[in-house]
Structures are given as C-alpha cells and as structure tokens.
Design an enzyme around this catalytic site. Sequence first.
Site, PDB file in Angstrom:
ATOM      1  N   HIS A   1      38.417  26.129  -9.375  1.00  0.00           N
ATOM      2  CA  HIS A   1      37.099  26.268 -10.015  1.00  0.00           C
ATOM      3  C   HIS A   1      37.078  25.510 -11.350  1.00  0.00           C
ATOM      4  CE1 HIS A   1      36.862  30.347  -7.843  1.00  0.00           C
ATOM      5  NE2 HIS A   1      35.793  29.708  -7.418  1.00  0.00           N
TER       6      HIS A   1
ATOM      7  N   LYS B   1      30.111  40.558  -0.702  1.00  0.00           N
ATOM      8  CA  LYS B   1      31.457  39.973  -0.538  1.00  0.00           C
ATOM      9  C   LYS B   1      32.554  40.956  -0.925  1.00  0.00           C
ATOM     10  CE  LYS B   1      31.215  35.050  -0.383  1.00  0.00           C
ATOM     11  NZ  LYS B   1      31.875  33.828  -0.858  1.00  0.00           N
TER      12      LYS B   1
ATOM     13  N   ARG C   1      36.275  21.351  -0.782  1.00  0.00           N
ATOM     14  CA  ARG C   1      37.723  21.274  -0.630  1.00  0.00           C
ATOM     15  C   ARG C   1      38.093  20.459   0.595  1.00  0.00           C
ATOM     16  NH1 ARG C   1      37.841  27.488  -2.008  1.00  0.00           N
ATOM     17  NH2 ARG C   1      35.797  27.110  -1.141  1.00  0.00           N
TER      18      ARG C   1
ATOM     19  N   SER D   1      40.095  31.826  -4.011  1.00  0.00           N
ATOM     20  CA  SER D   1      40.340  33.116  -4.674  1.00  0.00           C
ATOM     21  C   SER D   1      40.947  34.145  -3.721  1.00  0.00           C
ATOM     22  CB  SER D   1      39.035  33.671  -5.243  1.00  0.00           C
ATOM     23  OG  SER D   1      38.466  32.770  -6.135  1.00  0.00           O
TER      24      SER D   1
END
Length: 159
Positions: A17, A41, A90, A128
Amino acid sequence: MSVALYPGTFDPITFGHIDIAVRASRIFRKVIAVVATNPSKNPLFKPEERVELARESLKNVDGIEVISYSGLIVDCVREYQATAIIRGLRAVSDFDYEFQMAFTNRNMLETAETIFLMPSAEYTYLNSTLVKQIGRHGGEIGHFVPDCVKQRVLEKLAV
Ligand code: ADP
C-alpha cells in the site's frame, strides 16, 4: 494534476500500500488515502485503528492525508473534488474485480477516473490477508509491514 483518492480497506496497511501511495504522491499534488469502513470484510482492525496505522506509516510522505469513509467512493470523489481514484494492480488476478469497480464507478459518476499503478516487483504478491495469516501462525511479518503495524498486529492477535 490535483487531488487523487486512494481507497482501500487497509487492514492493516502494508509496504505494498505504501509503495502505491508514494508513487501516487509523485503524480498528484494531494493524495487522500481513504480507509473504507467495510464491515462486510470483517476486518481485524477498527476503522480508527486502520486510519491511525496508515497515518503513522505514511507520515514521511509529502502530500498524503488519511481519512475514513463509509459511503460510496464516488460520493467521496465529489466531496473532495478529486480527479482520480488510485488502485494498485498486483497481478492479473486483481484485474477482473478492478475492471468491474472502475466501470461501476464511472457509471455512477462519469468523471470518476480510475488510475492503476503497479508496485515494486517485490510487493506484487503481498496483501493484508497474508500478513494476518503469517502473524497468526507466529511468522515474521517485519518484511511486509512497518514496525508500528507489526506491533499492533502482534498485540491484536495475542488477545
Ligand atoms: P480492497 O479491500 O479495496 O482490496 P486493500 O486494502 O486490499 O483494499 O487495497 C487497497 C488498494 O491497494 C487496492 O487497489 C489494492 O490493489 C492495492 N494494494 C494492496 N496491496 C498491494 C500491493 N502489495 N501492491 C500493490 N497494490 C496493492
């Protein structure tokens, strides 16, 4: 160019990030990292904790602000008169979801322009969820997150 929003869950912020935030800060006068509250989430950290960790981790990057937001990103774009939404790409696996999001946002607000940035190659695999999983199993997460984040992840997982 002026203000860009960088939305995400940031649960917690990682070097991936940060890499994207730094790249965006070289292009835009101001970059606002927008911590989405995102209860669906089931995040490990509360929104205010995610904001605090992001602020601490980004404190040396010029032109970056961190806020939390619970509404639609297009409303945030309107509120801050942002000219772009930054997302990190990514791998090809990110693309499908990002493609849907970008078009959905543009559908809701024609001027909501999404800009994709690629991280440094060493962070292309980093997310994460992985950091939390490694932390949960007692692995070393110091290569993936700043020290302040590492401490908080370990404290949180120890509870
Ligand atoms: P979301 O819940 O919206 O996926 P994340 O917090 O996972 O939010 O990520 C926010 C943004 O940061 C996304 O655009 C994501 O692709 C990007 N990002 C996260 N980790 C990395 C990384 N290692 N490299 C590049 N971009 C990343």
